[in-house]
Design a protein around this motif. Structure first.
Motif, mmCIF file in Angstrom:
data_model
loop_
_atom_site.group_PDB
_atom_site.id
_atom_site.type_symbol
_atom_site.label_atom_id
_atom_site.label_comp_id
_atom_site.label_asym_id
_atom_site.label_seq_id
_atom_site.Cartn_x
_atom_site.Cartn_y
_atom_site.Cartn_z
ATOM 1 N N HIS A 1 0.833 -1.205 0.000
ATOM 2 C CA HIS A 1 0.000 0.000 0.000
ATOM 3 C C HIS A 1 0.862 1.247 0.000
ATOM 4 C CE1 HIS A 1 -2.552 3.171 1.783
ATOM 5 N NE2 HIS A 1 -3.480 2.628 1.034
ATOM 6 N N ARG A 2 1.886 1.233 0.818
ATOM 7 C CA ARG A 2 2.775 2.411 0.904
ATOM 8 C C ARG A 2 3.544 2.650 -0.391
ATOM 9 N NH1 ARG A 2 5.018 1.094 6.919
ATOM 10 N NH2 ARG A 2 3.255 1.983 8.040
ATOM 11 N N ARG A 3 3.896 1.568 -1.095
ATOM 12 C CA ARG A 3 4.703 1.692 -2.311
ATOM 13 C C ARG A 3 3.873 1.872 -3.575
ATOM 14 N NH1 ARG A 3 9.528 -2.724 -1.402
ATOM 15 N NH2 ARG A 3 10.330 -1.783 0.491
ATOM 16 N N ALA A 4 2.584 1.679 -3.475
ATOM 17 C CA ALA A 4 1.727 1.780 -4.660
ATOM 18 C C ALA A 4 1.623 3.225 -5.120
ATOM 19 C CB ALA A 4 0.329 1.234 -4.339
ATOM 20 N N PRO A 5 1.458 3.395 -6.411
ATOM 21 C CA PRO A 5 1.311 4.769 -6.927
ATOM 22 C C PRO A 5 0.069 5.442 -6.332
ATOM 23 C CG PRO A 5 1.398 3.139 -8.736
ATOM 24 C CD PRO A 5 1.364 2.389 -7.450
ATOM 25 N N ALA A 6 0.215 6.719 -6.049
ATOM 26 C CA ALA A 6 -0.916 7.483 -5.547
ATOM 27 C C ALA A 6 -1.978 7.585 -6.628
ATOM 28 C CB ALA A 6 -0.462 8.878 -5.125
ATOM 29 N N PRO A 7 -3.246 7.627 -6.235
ATOM 30 C CA PRO A 7 -4.313 7.733 -7.246
ATOM 31 C C PRO A 7 -4.217 9.054 -8.008
ATOM 32 C CG PRO A 7 -5.225 7.775 -5.005
ATOM 33 C CD PRO A 7 -3.747 7.599 -4.888
ATOM 34 N N HIS A 8 -4.532 8.971 -9.291
ATOM 35 C CA HIS A 8 -4.534 10.174 -10.145
ATOM 36 C C HIS A 8 -5.881 10.861 -10.007
ATOM 37 C CE1 HIS A 8 -1.106 8.069 -11.455
ATOM 38 N NE2 HIS A 8 -1.004 8.609 -12.643
ATOM 39 N N ARG A 9 -5.841 12.147 -10.005
ATOM 40 C CA ARG A 9 -7.095 12.901 -9.873
ATOM 41 C C ARG A 9 -7.390 13.621 -11.151
ATOM 42 N NH1 ARG A 9 -8.795 12.733 -4.544
ATOM 43 N NH2 ARG A 9 -7.124 12.241 -3.161
#
Length: 130
Positions: free
Chosen positions: A122-130
Motif C-alpha cells: 500500500h505504501r509503495r503503490a502509486p498514488a491515485p490520479h485525480r
C-alpha cells in the motif's frame, strides 16, 4: 528493469499468493470449508466461495498499477478477516500430531508477513490520479 518496478514487488508477490489461494478455494473447497469456524452463521461453503472470490479479485487488483493501492488496503483487511479461520485450523490440527500441529501454527503465523507485506504494498503503490 525499470527502477520503479522493484517498488511494486510486494504487491506482485501478494497478487501471486492471493490468485493461487483464491483458485484453491474452488479447486479444493472441502479443505477451506473445514477451517470455517462453526460459530459463523450459514453454510461453510458460502464463506469458502466468498473468500475465494475476494482473494481472486484482490489479487487481480494488485496486478494492475491503477488499482494497486486500494487492493493492497483490501488485502490487509482480507488477511485480518481470515484470522479466525487460521485460528480454527491451528486448534483443529493441534491434536493430530506434530506435523499437523506445526502446519496449523505456521498457517496462523503466516498471516503476520502477509499483513505487513500488504501494508508495504500500500505504501509503495502509486498514488491515485485525480
Amino acid at each position: 528493469m525499470d527502477p520503479g518496478a522493484a517498488d511494486q514487488t510486494p504487491a506482485l508477490r501478494l497478487a501471486a499468493v492471493l490468485l493461487t489461494g483464491g483458485t484453491l478455494h474452488f479447486a479444493v473447497p472441502r479443505f477451506f470449508d473445514g477451517i470455517i469456524p462453526a460459530q459463523l452463521p450459514g453454510p461453510a461453503r458460502t464463506y469458502t466461495r466468498v473468500s475465494g472470490i475476494a482473494a481472486l479479485g484482490i489479487g487481480a487488483g494488485l496486478s494492475v498499477s491503477r488499482t494497486r493501492r486500494t487492493s493492497a488496503a483490501l488485502a490487509c483487511g482480507f488477511f485480518v478477516a481470515v484470522l479466525p479461520a487460521k485460528v480454527q485450523l491451528a486448534v483443529d490440527w493441534w491434536p493430530k500430531g506434530r506435523v499437523a500441529a506445526t502446519i496449523g501454527i505456521a498457517q496462523l503465523f503466516w498471516q503476520i508477513p502477509l499483513i505487513t507485506e500488504s501494508i508495504r504494498a500500500h505504501r509503495r503503490a502509486p498514488a491515485p490520479h485525480r
